[in-house]
Design a protein around this motif. Structure first.
Motif, mmCIF file in Angstrom:
data_model
loop_
_atom_site.group_PDB
_atom_site.id
_atom_site.type_symbol
_atom_site.label_atom_id
_atom_site.label_comp_id
_atom_site.label_asym_id
_atom_site.label_seq_id
_atom_site.Cartn_x
_atom_site.Cartn_y
_atom_site.Cartn_z
ATOM 1 N N ILE A 1 0.863 -1.198 0.000
ATOM 2 C CA ILE A 1 0.000 0.000 0.000
ATOM 3 C C ILE A 1 0.886 1.230 0.000
ATOM 4 O O ILE A 1 1.800 1.347 0.823
ATOM 5 C CB ILE A 1 -0.925 0.025 1.238
ATOM 6 C CG1 ILE A 1 -1.744 -1.252 1.332
ATOM 7 C CG2 ILE A 1 -1.834 1.255 1.190
ATOM 8 C CD1 ILE A 1 -2.530 -1.375 2.631
ATOM 9 N N ILE A 2 0.605 2.150 -0.908
ATOM 10 C CA ILE A 2 1.333 3.410 -0.945
ATOM 11 C C ILE A 2 0.321 4.520 -1.214
ATOM 12 O O ILE A 2 -0.614 4.343 -2.002
ATOM 13 C CB ILE A 2 2.443 3.374 -2.010
ATOM 14 C CG1 ILE A 2 3.425 4.530 -1.792
ATOM 15 C CG2 ILE A 2 1.882 3.393 -3.423
ATOM 16 C CD1 ILE A 2 4.727 4.348 -2.535
ATOM 17 N N GLY A 3 0.468 5.656 -0.517
ATOM 18 C CA GLY A 3 -0.554 6.702 -0.641
ATOM 19 C C GLY A 3 -0.003 8.106 -0.476
ATOM 20 O O GLY A 3 1.081 8.311 0.071
ATOM 21 N N THR A 4 -0.789 9.050 -0.953
ATOM 22 C CA THR A 4 -0.459 10.479 -0.857
ATOM 23 C C THR A 4 -1.697 11.220 -0.364
ATOM 24 O O THR A 4 -2.812 10.937 -0.813
ATOM 25 C CB THR A 4 -0.045 11.042 -2.224
ATOM 26 O OG1 THR A 4 1.101 10.322 -2.695
ATOM 27 C CG2 THR A 4 0.282 12.524 -2.130
ATOM 28 N N ASP A 5 -1.504 12.177 0.546
ATOM 29 C CA ASP A 5 -2.632 12.982 1.027
ATOM 30 C C ASP A 5 -3.320 13.700 -0.140
ATOM 31 O O ASP A 5 -2.666 14.305 -0.994
ATOM 32 C CB ASP A 5 -2.152 14.028 2.031
ATOM 33 C CG ASP A 5 -2.099 13.463 3.451
ATOM 34 O OD1 ASP A 5 -2.544 12.327 3.640
ATOM 35 O OD2 ASP A 5 -1.619 14.186 4.351
ATOM 36 N N LYS A 6 -4.638 13.664 -0.103
ATOM 37 C CA LYS A 6 -5.413 14.356 -1.140
ATOM 38 C C LYS A 6 -5.198 15.874 -1.077
ATOM 39 O O LYS A 6 -5.372 16.576 -2.077
ATOM 40 C CB LYS A 6 -6.896 14.024 -0.975
ATOM 41 C CG LYS A 6 -7.807 14.612 -2.042
ATOM 42 C CD LYS A 6 -9.232 14.127 -1.846
ATOM 43 C CE LYS A 6 -10.174 14.830 -2.816
ATOM 44 N NZ LYS A 6 -10.330 16.247 -2.530
ATOM 45 N N ARG A 7 -4.807 16.387 0.084
ATOM 46 C CA ARG A 7 -4.617 17.834 0.223
ATOM 47 C C ARG A 7 -3.522 18.337 -0.718
ATOM 48 O O ARG A 7 -3.550 19.480 -1.154
ATOM 49 C CB ARG A 7 -4.293 18.201 1.666
ATOM 50 C CG ARG A 7 -3.041 17.564 2.226
ATOM 51 C CD ARG A 7 -2.852 17.904 3.695
ATOM 52 N NE ARG A 7 -1.796 17.120 4.311
ATOM 53 C CZ ARG A 7 -0.517 17.462 4.320
ATOM 54 N NH1 ARG A 7 -0.137 18.582 3.736
ATOM 55 N NH2 ARG A 7 0.387 16.694 4.914
ATOM 56 N N HIS A 8 -2.521 17.462 -1.012
ATOM 57 C CA HIS A 8 -1.487 17.869 -1.964
ATOM 58 C C HIS A 8 -2.096 18.094 -3.354
ATOM 59 O O HIS A 8 -1.755 19.064 -4.039
ATOM 60 C CB HIS A 8 -0.383 16.817 -2.037
ATOM 61 C CG HIS A 8 0.384 16.664 -0.760
ATOM 62 N ND1 HIS A 8 1.075 17.695 -0.180
ATOM 63 C CD2 HIS A 8 0.568 15.581 0.061
ATOM 64 C CE1 HIS A 8 1.651 17.286 0.940
ATOM 65 N NE2 HIS A 8 1.355 15.997 1.114
ATOM 66 N N LEU A 9 -3.005 17.200 -3.736
ATOM 67 C CA LEU A 9 -3.705 17.365 -5.012
ATOM 68 C C LEU A 9 -4.577 18.622 -4.979
ATOM 69 O O LEU A 9 -4.585 19.414 -5.934
ATOM 70 C CB LEU A 9 -4.553 16.118 -5.290
ATOM 71 C CG LEU A 9 -5.518 16.207 -6.475
ATOM 72 C CD1 LEU A 9 -4.751 16.359 -7.781
ATOM 73 C CD2 LEU A 9 -6.421 14.973 -6.528
ATOM 74 N N ASP A 10 -5.299 18.811 -3.867
ATOM 75 C CA ASP A 10 -6.188 19.977 -3.750
ATOM 76 C C ASP A 10 -5.399 21.282 -3.794
ATOM 77 O O ASP A 10 -5.861 22.275 -4.374
ATOM 78 C CB ASP A 10 -6.993 19.902 -2.455
ATOM 79 C CG ASP A 10 -7.985 18.745 -2.461
ATOM 80 O OD1 ASP A 10 -8.357 18.297 -3.572
ATOM 81 O OD2 ASP A 10 -8.402 18.301 -1.368
#
Length: 450
Positions: A147-156
């Protein structure tokens, strides 16, 4: 009455509304396209990192060890919003140094979840965009879950920054387009402004036809208007000539009939003589009424009519005050300066002459003429007296041709009828009411001269 919006303003408003609609639509489309593009880029980056994580990870004896750190250093910064975990059957085998919270929980996998698939889940520092991949290291054991993930806030944040720049850019573009459209409309509407000025000069009597050269789209209209003005002038002259001819042609037969009636009366045929004289008076009344009406209609069609209310009222009062001097009537004129109505001078003289004369016949001691401007580009003229007045039921009857409420006083019953027709033909109104002086008040509303 509310003034209609100008064509120029309507076009500018329509162009502004259309440009604003286009800018808003462009903002929505571009923002959505950018969000989709950036989101896909985020996921593509996650796919690259999860493939790198799988390549570097070695799972042995319930533990996972990376042969080297991931190439992106953000996975090493605590609570950076970039996380990875390696799990097997819910147990964490390894996790990124940035991950200090509880294990990540992804939705249960289905049979169709083969290869890399994505989810949106709750993370340590907000909503996460995650990529997940299952790998079977040992066929007899559960798969290893990467599992690897990035905070959606970076996209926002990236999308918000782009939207802010896009808003300012489209706003500037929209304003420049509105200014350009307004200048283009003003330039295109200049010939219509010149046309309006020329028409005003014709209506005010300064010119008899519209001069100047106009664009090919407007010049035919100007030519037709000039031709119409020439035709109207000719028709007016013909109407006046015909009205005079009719009046002149009927005067002699009426004079002969009247003379014969008096001769019959001298011969003792009073009944026949009275009948003929009565019919002759009615015919004369109708001739006077219709010729006056024909003359006024012709005058009404003539452009540029204007009359000074104060001067006309003073002239009429000066003439009538001599007629009623033996009765000691007091005539008052209270008219504001520079009041001009859209009416021929001789027609305004006839209107005021009939009404002031009628007031003088019935007044006890005072007749007052007042005038002033009212709302809606109208001039209000009132003639009041202190006589006995009229009952309300008579206020309309006396305007009929040949009708007189007071049959004892002299008159043909034609003055008020002609006055109303004159006022109506010039687009005004006239009505009777009780005067503050105690008698009758005639109120006239006529359009102000341009």
């Amino acid at each position: 009455m509310k003034e209609p919006a100008s064509l120029r303003n309507r076009l500018i408003v329509a162009a502004t509304a259309w440009i604003a609609f286009g800018m808003v639509l462009a903002w929505l489309i571009l923002s959505n396209v950018f969000r989709v593009h950036v989101t896909q880029q985020f996921y593509d980056e996650l796919f690259v990192h999860i493939a790198e994580l799988q390549r570097l990870a070695h799972v042995e004896n319930g533990r996972a060890v990376l042969s080297a750190d991931l190439s992106d250093p953000r996975y090493d910064v605590e609570n950076s919003g970039f996380y990875w975990e390696i799990q097997q059957q819910g147990n964490v085998l390894a996790r990124s140094p940035s991950m200090k919270a509880a294990p990540l929980k992804t939705p249960p996998d289905e049979r169709s979840d083969v290869g890399i698939h994505t989810h949106r889940i709750a993370g340590p520092t907000g909503e996460l965009l995650v990529a997940e991949s299952l790998e079977w290291k040992d066929p007899g054991k559960p798969p290893v879950q990467f599992i690897i993930g990035t905070d959606k806030r970076h996209l926002d944040d990236v999308v918000a920054s782009f939207n802010n720049a896009l808003s300012w850019s489209l706003t500037g573009l929209g304003l420049s387009m509105v200014v350009a459209a307004a200048l283009l409309i003003l330039y295109a509407m200049r010939p219509l402004g010149q046309l309006n000025t020329s028409l005003y000069d014709v209506r005010s009597g300064k010119l008899k036809r519209m001069p100047g050269s106009f664009p090919s789209e407007v010049q035919p209209l100007v030519d037709n208007l000039n031709a119409m003005l020439s035709s109207v002038t000719e028709l007016i002259q013909r109407a006046r000539t015909q009205a005079g001819n009719i009046a002149h042609g009927l005067k002699t037969p009426l004079a002969i009939l009247t003379d014969e009636a008096y001769r019959l009366q001298q011969q003792g045929l009073d009944t026949s003589a009275c009948t003929i004289l009565d019919q002759c008076r009615k015919m004369q009344t109708q001739i006077d009424y219709q010729t006056t009406r024909a003359r006024v209609v012709a005058s009404r069609l003539s452009p540029g009519a204007a009359a000074d209310v104060g001067r006309v009222a003073s002239d009429v009062v000066a003439a009538l005050s001599r007629i009623y001097a033996h009765r000691g009537l007091q005539f008052e004129v209270d008219v504001s300066d520079s009041l001009h109505v859209a009416c021929e001078v001789q027609d305004l003289q006839e209107i005021l002459g009939n009404l002031i004369d009628n007031a003088g016949k019935h007044a006890k001691s005072r007749v007052r003429v007042a005038a002033g401007a009212v709302a809606g580009s109208l001039i209000d003229i009132s003639i009041s007296d202190d006589g006995p007045g009229l009952p309300p039921e008579a206020h309309e009857v006396v305007f009929n041709v040949g009708e007189r409420w007071d049959t004892q006083s002299a008159g043909s019953g034609l003055g008020l009828s002609i006055a109303r027709d004159l006022v109506t033909l010039y687009g005004g109104t006239i009505n009777l009411a009780q005067s503050s002086l105690g008698g009758l008040k005639a109120s006239i509303h006529l359009p102000a001269a341009r």
